[in-house]
Motif scaffolding. Structure first.
Motif, mmCIF file in Angstrom:
data_model
loop_
_atom_site.group_PDB
_atom_site.id
_atom_site.type_symbol
_atom_site.label_atom_id
_atom_site.label_comp_id
_atom_site.label_asym_id
_atom_site.label_seq_id
_atom_site.Cartn_x
_atom_site.Cartn_y
_atom_site.Cartn_z
ATOM 1 N N ASP A 1 0.871 -1.181 0.000
ATOM 2 C CA ASP A 1 0.000 0.000 0.000
ATOM 3 C C ASP A 1 0.900 1.220 0.000
ATOM 4 O O ASP A 1 1.597 1.492 0.984
ATOM 5 N N THR A 2 0.901 1.970 -1.098
ATOM 6 C CA THR A 2 1.806 3.114 -1.217
ATOM 7 C C THR A 2 1.208 4.400 -0.642
ATOM 8 O O THR A 2 1.832 5.455 -0.729
ATOM 9 N N SER A 3 0.026 4.318 -0.027
ATOM 10 C CA SER A 3 -0.607 5.532 0.491
ATOM 11 C C SER A 3 -0.300 5.785 1.960
ATOM 12 O O SER A 3 -0.420 6.921 2.438
ATOM 13 N N VAL A 4 0.072 4.726 2.700
ATOM 14 C CA VAL A 4 0.331 4.854 4.135
ATOM 15 C C VAL A 4 1.472 3.925 4.529
ATOM 16 O O VAL A 4 1.871 3.043 3.763
ATOM 17 N N ALA A 5 1.981 4.112 5.757
ATOM 18 C CA ALA A 5 2.898 3.148 6.361
ATOM 19 C C ALA A 5 2.075 2.169 7.196
ATOM 20 O O ALA A 5 0.927 2.446 7.564
ATOM 21 N N TYR A 6 2.658 1.013 7.475
ATOM 22 C CA TYR A 6 2.054 0.050 8.396
ATOM 23 C C TYR A 6 3.042 -0.201 9.529
ATOM 24 O O TYR A 6 4.242 -0.394 9.281
ATOM 25 N N PRO B 1 -0.382 7.306 8.868
ATOM 26 C CA PRO B 1 -0.097 8.252 7.794
ATOM 27 C C PRO B 1 1.380 8.632 7.733
ATOM 28 O O PRO B 1 2.078 8.660 8.759
ATOM 29 N N ASN B 2 1.850 8.918 6.551
ATOM 30 C CA ASN B 2 3.233 9.331 6.344
ATOM 31 C C ASN B 2 3.571 10.519 7.243
ATOM 32 O O ASN B 2 2.794 11.465 7.354
ATOM 33 N N GLY C 1 4.233 3.374 2.147
ATOM 34 C CA GLY C 1 4.699 2.260 1.330
ATOM 35 C C GLY C 1 5.568 1.276 2.076
ATOM 36 O O GLY C 1 5.849 0.190 1.564
ATOM 37 N N PHE C 2 5.996 1.637 3.306
ATOM 38 C CA PHE C 2 6.879 0.761 4.076
ATOM 39 C C PHE C 2 6.140 0.124 5.254
ATOM 40 O O PHE C 2 5.096 0.614 5.698
ATOM 41 N N VAL C 3 6.721 -0.969 5.761
ATOM 42 C CA VAL C 3 6.151 -1.728 6.869
ATOM 43 C C VAL C 3 7.198 -1.812 7.974
ATOM 44 O O VAL C 3 8.356 -2.157 7.711
ATOM 45 N N TYR C 4 6.796 -1.499 9.222
ATOM 46 C CA TYR C 4 7.744 -1.378 10.326
ATOM 47 C C TYR C 4 7.310 -2.212 11.532
ATOM 48 O O TYR C 4 6.125 -2.461 11.742
ATOM 49 N N THR C 5 8.308 -2.572 12.342
ATOM 50 C CA THR C 5 8.069 -3.150 13.666
ATOM 51 C C THR C 5 8.724 -2.266 14.724
ATOM 52 O O THR C 5 9.902 -1.906 14.594
ATOM 53 N N ASN D 1 10.323 -3.999 8.062
ATOM 54 C CA ASN D 1 10.054 -5.337 7.541
ATOM 55 C C ASN D 1 10.023 -5.373 6.015
ATOM 56 O O ASN D 1 10.381 -6.372 5.389
ATOM 57 N N ARG D 2 9.542 -4.277 5.436
ATOM 58 C CA ARG D 2 9.472 -4.232 3.967
ATOM 59 C C ARG D 2 9.464 -2.783 3.513
ATOM 60 O O ARG D 2 8.916 -1.934 4.192
#
Length: 256
Positions: free
Chosen positions: A152-157, A202-203, A231-235, A255-256
């Motif tokens: 998803d390039t609209s938000v971070a996870y 949100p970014n 667009g990125f995924v974090y822990t 993570n990605r």
């Protein structure tokens, strides 16, 4: 001579055809996992190498060809951000964290074992945790599946993992945008050795606060000016011990 000349021309033609700009490289197969990364979060613990069954899957570079005297230090991860190790093993395995065989103290000692069932195509995070017992030379550990969200390039996870062993009821995680001051609840109270799901954020740049639900005493961990890029995924992982002054912290990995 005529036959040799024809052969030479054929070889030259083959070489030129293989060097064309539009030549397509065919990859018969791609790595399909399982994929894993290791976190060494055992408080006061030694540096370690990670193993799956009896196969070492992490190591410090050595220029001598002999195993290095150190491995992944406390608060370290392997491999680095945005990377996982692709394993050939599937099904029931035992992950181990072992002090390097050339370490000056306790070489080759297994300090944690984590049985797990792993599947091809899935991603996992392996943690040492707890407070290292220097007498028994052991600590605890656990493994989590990283159920990564769809791109998803609209938000971070962002998700939250709690590795603090002795804050009785766990920690939550909130983020406040440093520009517009909006608050995002990334995770409710998460117990030790557990994780939240991935939450949309949100970014932006955020100040993070993680508060334990202990009664009557609460513990608070903060980390400021953390960037979450769309667009990125974090822990985010809490680490440390409430009984060791000054060592609670929030770890950030991608993570990605």
């Amino acid at each position: 001579m005529k036959k040799n000349y024809i052969i030479i021309l054929s070889v030259v033609a083959l070489l030129f055809s293989s060097c064309e700009k539009n030549a397509v490289q065919v990859i018969d197969s791609l790595p399909n996992g399982p994929f894993v990364r290791g976190y060494n979060f055992a408080v006061n613990g030694p540096s370690v190498n990670f193993y799956v069954n009896d196969t070492k899957i992490s190591a410090t570079n050595s220029t001598t060809g002999i195993e290095a005297t150190t491995g992944v230090a406390y608060a370290g991860i392997f491999p680095a951000n945005n990377n996982y190790l692709s394993l050939s093993n599937t099904g029931s395995v035992v992950f181990k964290t072992i002090i390097p065989s050339k370490a000056s103290a306790n070489p080759g000692v297994v300090i944690a074992t984590v049985p797990a069932t792993i599947e091809a195509g899935k991603y996992y995070s392996l943690f040492t945790s707890g407070v290292y017992d220097a007498t028994a030379k052991t600590t605890s550990g656990f493994i989590l599946e990283d159920a990564l969200p769809a791109p998803d390039t609209s938000v971070a996870y962002v998700r939250f993992v709690n590795t603090v062993p002795n804050a009785t009821n766990g920690f939550d995680l909130k983020a406040v945008n440093t520009t517009i001051l909006n608050q995002v609840v990334i995770a409710p109270v998460i117990a030790y050795k557990a994780a939240s799901g991935f939450t949309k954020v949100p970014n932006g740049v955020y100040n993070l606060t993680s508060v334990s639900a202990n009664v009557p005493a609460n513990y608070t961990i903060t980390r400021n000016t953390v960037s979450f890029s769309k667009g990125f995924v974090y822990t985010i992982a809490s680490r440390g011990s409430v009984t060791v002054a000054g060592n609670l912290g929030l770890d950030l990995t991608r993570n990605r």
